[in-house]
Design a protein around this motif. Structure first.
Motif, PDB file in Angstrom:
ATOM      1  N   ARG A  69       0.802  -1.228   0.000  1.00 22.57           N
ATOM      2  CA  ARG A  69       0.000   0.000   0.000  1.00 22.57           C
ATOM      3  C   ARG A  69       0.837   1.281   0.000  1.00 22.57           C
ATOM      4  O   ARG A  69       0.401   2.295  -0.534  1.00 22.57           O
ATOM      5  N   ALA A  70       2.005   1.225   0.620  1.00 21.78           N
ATOM      6  CA  ALA A  70       2.760   2.472   0.800  1.00 21.78           C
ATOM      7  C   ALA A  70       4.149   2.436   0.176  1.00 21.78           C
ATOM      8  O   ALA A  70       4.881   3.418   0.292  1.00 21.78           O
ATOM      9  N   TRP A  71       4.523   1.323  -0.485  1.00 31.47           N
ATOM     10  CA  TRP A  71       5.871   1.210  -1.023  1.00 31.47           C
ATOM     11  C   TRP A  71       6.167   2.290  -2.053  1.00 31.47           C
ATOM     12  O   TRP A  71       7.255   2.858  -2.078  1.00 31.47           O
ATOM     13  N   SER A  72       5.188   2.575  -2.908  1.00 35.05           N
ATOM     14  CA  SER A  72       5.420   3.565  -3.966  1.00 35.05           C
ATOM     15  C   SER A  72       5.542   4.974  -3.415  1.00 35.05           C
ATOM     16  O   SER A  72       6.087   5.863  -4.087  1.00 35.05           O
ATOM     17  N   ASP A  73       5.056   5.208  -2.187  1.00 43.00           N
ATOM     18  CA  ASP A  73       5.128   6.545  -1.603  1.00 43.00           C
ATOM     19  C   ASP A  73       6.419   6.772  -0.821  1.00 43.00           C
ATOM     20  O   ASP A  73       6.642   7.882  -0.322  1.00 43.00           O
ATOM     21  N   ILE A  74       7.233   5.728  -0.694  1.00 45.26           N
ATOM     22  CA  ILE A  74       8.473   5.853   0.072  1.00 45.26           C
ATOM     23  C   ILE A  74       9.642   6.005  -0.882  1.00 45.26           C
ATOM     24  O   ILE A  74       9.733   5.305  -1.894  1.00 45.26           O
ATOM     25  N   SER A  77      15.719   5.718  -0.440  1.00 44.48           N
ATOM     26  CA  SER A  77      16.501   5.717   0.798  1.00 44.48           C
ATOM     27  C   SER A  77      15.666   5.194   1.965  1.00 44.48           C
ATOM     28  O   SER A  77      16.160   4.446   2.822  1.00 44.48           O
ATOM     29  N   GLY A  78      14.398   5.574   1.999  1.00 43.87           N
ATOM     30  CA  GLY A  78      13.522   5.081   3.055  1.00 43.87           C
ATOM     31  C   GLY A  78      13.302   3.581   2.957  1.00 43.87           C
ATOM     32  O   GLY A  78      13.233   2.871   3.970  1.00 43.87           O
ATOM     33  N   ARG A  79      13.175   3.083   1.739  1.00 43.12           N
ATOM     34  CA  ARG A  79      13.006   1.645   1.555  1.00 43.12           C
ATOM     35  C   ARG A  79      14.225   0.881   2.054  1.00 43.12           C
ATOM     36  O   ARG A  79      14.101  -0.158   2.716  1.00 43.12           O
ATOM     37  N   VAL A  80      15.403   1.398   1.718  1.00 38.94           N
ATOM     38  CA  VAL A  80      16.633   0.738   2.157  1.00 38.94           C
ATOM     39  C   VAL A  80      16.719   0.721   3.675  1.00 38.94           C
ATOM     40  O   VAL A  80      17.066  -0.305   4.284  1.00 38.94           O
ATOM     41  N   VAL A  81      16.387   1.838   4.311  1.00 39.22           N
ATOM     42  CA  VAL A  81      16.448   1.915   5.768  1.00 39.22           C
ATOM     43  C   VAL A  81      15.456   0.938   6.396  1.00 39.22           C
ATOM     44  O   VAL A  81      15.775   0.228   7.361  1.00 39.22           O
TER      45      VAL A  81
END
Length: 319
Positions: A69-74, A77-81
């Motif tokens: 639901r929220a992966w595309s909004d991150i 860098s946030g995904r990696v963290v």
């Protein structure tokens, strides 16, 4: 179950040979059963294990929903963290479950079977999260990023198995290893090398299991055999007989190994490989029809009959 069956067979043979009496046999069996009951986890610990696995499953489901639901909004860098945090927490939790620094990197885990299984599950999650971290961080590099991702997952899977040896850890190493070989030999003209590499990887598993360096030897033979079989079937050299020949050779080696190590997985796997290879040869080099199939069936029936006669003739009670 296998050990219990062996104990019962050994006791029955001792009774038949007059070494012990029937009462002594029953006393030994009762003592073994009492020890087994004493080792069984109490109901509260079983419930706690179920709850822990349910919690881990819900955490994974929640993480999956969040990513969906929220992966595309991150941002990247946030995904990696986020993924790195999952990997780090999984590693830390596995160490705690294994008993801290004193409980990891041991041939036999010190923690209970329940905690060892949970630690292995967390280490598998850490390997997957680490692979995802690399894929996300270097996703713009295409194929190189995919290769780096599976290599990172493989390294963490190996580290996890060394930290807490377990069957699940073996499966993780095998899975990431096969994925790594597949990525490195992804091009069509490298199909031959992919098969050779898979067979070599399977041979490594066989060697480790034969040397009793794995936590579960039969699983090492099984994983090695499956990987080597996939490798044998991946070797494509035009209309040659390499695939069935290598498959039959693998089966013969398994059957030969069974003569030295009585692991049921060896004889079952060896017979399966030989049957598969023979079937491929017949299918590729004949026009088909019931005649050829009947000949193969008849030969198999004769061999089976001979084996059963020899087996039954040698299975009588000891004198």
């Amino acid at each position: 179950m296998v050990r219990e069956h062996r104990v019962r067979v050994a006791l029955e043979r001792l009774v038949a040979g007059g070494v012990i009496s029937g009462d002594q046999r029953d006393a030994v069996l009762r003592a073994v059963e009492e020890q087994d009951r004493a080792r069984r986890a109490p109901a509260i610990r079983v419930v706690a294990e179920i709850v822990a696995y349910l919690g881990a499953g819900l955490v994974a489901a929640g993480l999956g929903l969040f990513l969906d639901r929220a992966w595309s909004d991150i941002a990247d860098s946030g995904r990696v963290v986020l993924l790195a945090a999952v990997a780090g927490c999984s590693l830390g939790g596995a160490v705690v479950l294994a008993g801290g620094r004193a409980g990891v990197f041991r041939r036999v885990p010190l923690a209970s079977a329940v905690r060892t299984r949970l630690a292995a599950a967390l280490l598998l999650l850490a390997a997957g999260a680490t692979s995802a971290v690399v894929a996300t961080a270097f996703g713009e590099r295409g194929d190189d990023a995919e290769i780096a991702a599976v290599l990172a997952g493989l390294l963490v899977a190996i580290l996890g198995y060394l930290m807490v040896p377990s069957l699940l850890g073996m499966i993780a190493v095998a899975g990431f290893g096969v994925a790594t070989i597949a990525e490195l030999t992804a091009e069509t003209h490298r199909a031959l090398w992919q098969g050779v590499a898979l067979m070599a990887f399977g041979a490594v598993w066989f060697g480790l299991a034969w040397a009793r360096r794995l936590v579960v030897d039969w699983a090492g033979f099984l994983l090695g055999g499956l990987i080597a079989l996939v490798g044998a079937q991946s070797v494509t050299l035009g209309e040659s007989l390499w695939r069935p020949a290598l498959t039959v050779l693998l089966g013969v080696l398994c059957l030969g190994a069974y003569l030295l190590r009585r692991e049921p997985v060896l004889v079952v796997g060896g017979a399966t490989c030989v049957a598969l290879g023979v079937g491929q040869v017949v299918a590729d080099n004949t026009t088909g029809g019931p005649a050829v199939a009947s000949i193969v069936l008849a030969v198999g029936a004769v061999i089976l009959t001979v084996g059963l006669v020899v087996l039954l003739s040698g299975s009588g009670p000891p004198r």
